[in-house]
Design an enzyme around this catalytic site. Structure first.
Site, PDB file in Angstrom:
ATOM      1  N   GLU A  41       0.874  -1.172   0.000  1.00 46.55           N
ATOM      2  CA  GLU A  41       0.000   0.000   0.000  1.00 46.55           C
ATOM      3  C   GLU A  41       0.909   1.221   0.000  1.00 46.55           C
ATOM      4  O   GLU A  41       1.532   1.533   1.010  1.00 46.55           O
ATOM      5  CB  GLU A  41      -0.905  -0.008   1.230  1.00 46.55           C
ATOM      6  CG  GLU A  41      -1.806   1.214   1.348  1.00 46.55           C
ATOM      7  CD  GLU A  41      -2.566   1.249   2.672  1.00 46.55           C
ATOM      8  OE1 GLU A  41      -2.666   2.339   3.267  1.00 46.55           O
ATOM      9  OE2 GLU A  41      -3.033   0.173   3.117  1.00 46.55           O
ATOM     10  N   ARG A  45       1.380  10.109   1.230  1.00 52.35           N
ATOM     11  CA  ARG A  45       1.945  11.045   2.188  1.00 52.35           C
ATOM     12  C   ARG A  45       3.114  11.816   1.590  1.00 52.35           C
ATOM     13  O   ARG A  45       3.638  12.734   2.209  1.00 52.35           O
ATOM     14  CB  ARG A  45       2.406  10.297   3.446  1.00 52.35           C
ATOM     15  CG  ARG A  45       1.282   9.614   4.200  1.00 52.35           C
ATOM     16  CD  ARG A  45       1.800   8.907   5.437  1.00 52.35           C
ATOM     17  NE  ARG A  45       0.749   8.183   6.128  1.00 52.35           N
ATOM     18  CZ  ARG A  45       0.916   7.474   7.234  1.00 52.35           C
ATOM     19  NH1 ARG A  45       2.125   7.408   7.777  1.00 52.35           N
ATOM     20  NH2 ARG A  45      -0.082   6.844   7.797  1.00 52.35           N
ATOM     21  N   LYS A 129     -11.432  -0.513   6.481  1.00 51.57           N
ATOM     22  CA  LYS A 129     -10.193  -0.370   7.230  1.00 51.57           C
ATOM     23  C   LYS A 129     -10.540   0.041   8.662  1.00 51.57           C
ATOM     24  O   LYS A 129     -11.497   0.790   8.885  1.00 51.57           O
ATOM     25  CB  LYS A 129      -9.317   0.698   6.572  1.00 51.57           C
ATOM     26  CG  LYS A 129      -8.022   1.013   7.308  1.00 51.57           C
ATOM     27  CD  LYS A 129      -7.185   2.009   6.510  1.00 51.57           C
ATOM     28  CE  LYS A 129      -5.886   2.343   7.223  1.00 51.57           C
ATOM     29  NZ  LYS A 129      -4.985   3.172   6.393  1.00 51.57           N
TER      30      LYS A 129
END
Length: 562
Positions: A41, A45, A129
């Protein structure tokens, strides 16, 4: 979509990656695949996330690559255009979720409350999630949410590591976990792909229920090591100890007794007194206080060749204040060590040659707790390991220095590199979350991390002035435990540094005697003798230790050595 979730469920662990350089993407992907985890993943960021996804999917089109920390519809579009097979968001943003659904993207949004889960169900989602997992209630919270929402499956992320991964995966509603423990920022920045591969392999072995193995490339024999210039090199902070005299409280003192100490210095000094060549890696202020510490170190027989000095105006030696206990009042320690000179210690202060010139490198959880020097210490562990040294760690958890969650993450991150582990039963159970009998716990450090020797000590405090002491070690090579009868009715003059004295004695027994029972005997004897000495440093000769051990074996009860 069902095919993708089946693939996630088969892999069970999704590395959560932050890449600062797109050129590292393929090398990282290769390390993950070679470690048995063909998934990642890539988080948004950093600015290069989409470029990194494109690079990986171009070389490894079958790899299960998703985009994480997706906060906007534009980021979702960019990720899918780059080749991302699924989208992960930290929270539930209705606009982003609806955009992905309308576009046909697979999205796994973060949900931690019943209200958010209901919104997700209304939009037709069935896999969510749970982030940040540990901070939001962990597995217990997921189980609670699964009671009313049985149709939902989960992918928890946040605070998950080798120590709790199996617990999460044991719950059938969890299809996979996300984690960054095998792809830490410092390892990616340092391009330590072999370490990432090894951590991935350890993770897969854990998931599959296979015994963990020590890193083959770093295998070092526990016994019968060849001689090197340094028997023991330690790394840690030197402290100035200010002790309240005459059982007074710190708050009522106008004067204090002054001693130099610190866990790793204590161990280096104890080893030197027993006859080993020892050195300390630390940084001292370049002033009279630093020189006082230097003189104490040298007078204890510790080499000063690995010291460095802080010439800045803010240079200082860390302090701690000690108040002795008088039953029922317990002893007390107050630290004043923020921004001390060791916080500016860097790898450039450590001579490159020492990594291959050392038999045992030792540090502690105290050093790893210090933010300024933590990364330096972790990289030093790795370099000494590569240089052929045995790595020794005393977990030595101190709640005054860091919280349990941070300590657990850092300690479990370095445990795969540790050969010799000193850890109390309380720390194993409480901070590291271990369960079972003491022997099961000790053995688990080998099966989970590859540790070769585990030592656990037990101090029973009858009063501040009277203790008993015992220890047990586990040697993985023979799957055997060793102990001896406890020392009872120890008259305690000063307990500070007695645990460090145990480490010094145990390492001496390992390096010079080479027999497991000697590790126990020398460790215990050093502890007992240190309890009778004021100050931190275990200034105990090999003759002192041999006499005590011989007297114990012979049942000598004479009142004086003549």
């Amino acid at each position: 979509m069902d095919t993708l979730f089946k693939a996630l469920s088969a892999i069970k662990i999704i590395p959560v990656v932050k890449l600062e350089r797109a050129e590292d993407a393929v090398a990282l992907a290769t390390a993950l695949i070679e470690g048995g985890i063909p998934a990642a993943e890539i988080t948004f960021r950093t600015a290069c996330a989409a470029e990194a996804i494109a690079a990986i999917t171009a070389v490894y089109p079958q790899m299960l690559v998703g985009a994480g920390t997706v906060l906007t519809p534009a980021q979702a579009d960019a990720a899918v255009a780059a080749g991302a097979k699924f989208i992960v968001s930290p929270g539930f943003n209705p606009n982003t979720v609806r955009h992905c659904i309308n576009k046909g993207y697979t999205i796994i949004p973060g949900c931690t409350t019943a209200g958010e889960v209901e919104c997700a169900i209304e939009l037709g989602l069935t896999t969510l999630k749970f982030f940040p997992a540990e901070q939001s209630g962990g597995l217990a919270k997921i189980k609670a949410l699964s009671a009313p929402f049985g149709q939902i499956t989960w992918m928890p992320t946040g605070g998950i590591g080798l120590e709790n991964l199996k617990s999460y995966l044991s719950f059938p509603k969890i299809i996979a976990c996300g984690g960054s423990f095998m792809v830490k920022d410092e390892d990616i920045q340092g391009r330590r792909w072999d370490k990432i591969t090894e951590l991935c392999k350890q993770t897969i072995r854990l998931i599959n229920g296979q015994p963990q193995q020590a890193q083959a490339a770093f295998s070092v024999p526990l016994f019968n090591q060849q001689k090197k210039p340094y028997d023991i090199v330690t790394m840690g902070e030197v402290l100035l100890r200010l002790s309240a005299p005459d059982s007074k409280r710190i708050s009522e003192c106008g004067s204090f007794r002054c001693d130099v100490g610190g866990s790793e210095l204590n161990i280096a000094a104890g080893a030197a007194q027993l006859g080993l060549n020892s050195a300390l890696i630390t940084r001292l202020p370049y002033n009279d206080i630093g020189r006082m510490a230097l003189y104490a170190l040298k007078s204890a027989g510790v080499s000063d060749k690995l010291l460095s000095f802080d010439n800045s105006k803010s240079a200082r030696l860390g302090l701690y204040f000690f108040e002795s206990g008088v039953s029922p009042k317990k002893p007390k320690v107050v630290y004043d060590r923020a921004n001390s000179s060791i916080s500016s210690l860097t790898l450039s202060d450590i001579p490159e040659t020492v990594y291959s010139q050392t038999r045992v490198f030792h540090t502690s959880g105290i050093t790893l707790a210090l933010d300024g020097v933590r990364n330096t210490a972790i990289e030093a562990i790795r370099r000494f390991k590569q240089g052929g040294a045995l790595i020794s760690l005393d977990v030595n958890y101190r709640a005054a220095l860091w919280d349990e969650a941070t300590a657990r993450e850092v300690i479990t991150g370095v445990l795969p590199l540790i050969d010799i582990l000193f850890v109390s039963e309380e720390t194993s159970r409480r901070m590291l979350g271990k369960t079972g009998t003491l022997e099961e716990i000790m053995r688990s450090y080998h099966t989970q991390y590859g540790t070769q020797l585990v030592a656990t000590t037990a101090r029973r405090v009858i009063s501040p002035a009277e203790h008993s002491w015992s220890s047990k070690i586990y040697v993985a090579a023979t799957d055997s435990f060793y102990t001896e009868a406890a020392y009872e009715h120890i008259s305690v003059i000063d307990r500070i540094g007695s645990g460090d004295a145990y480490v010094a004695g145990a390492l001496y027994g390992l390096l010079e005697k080479g027999k497991p029972q000697d590790i126990v005997s020398f460790g215990n004897a050093m502890t007992v003798l240190k309890c009778t000495i004021n100050g931190d440093l275990p200034l105990i000769s090999i003759d002192d230790v041999n006499i005590l051990i011989a007297q114990r074996e012979n049942g000598d009860v004479s009142e004086m050595n003549r």
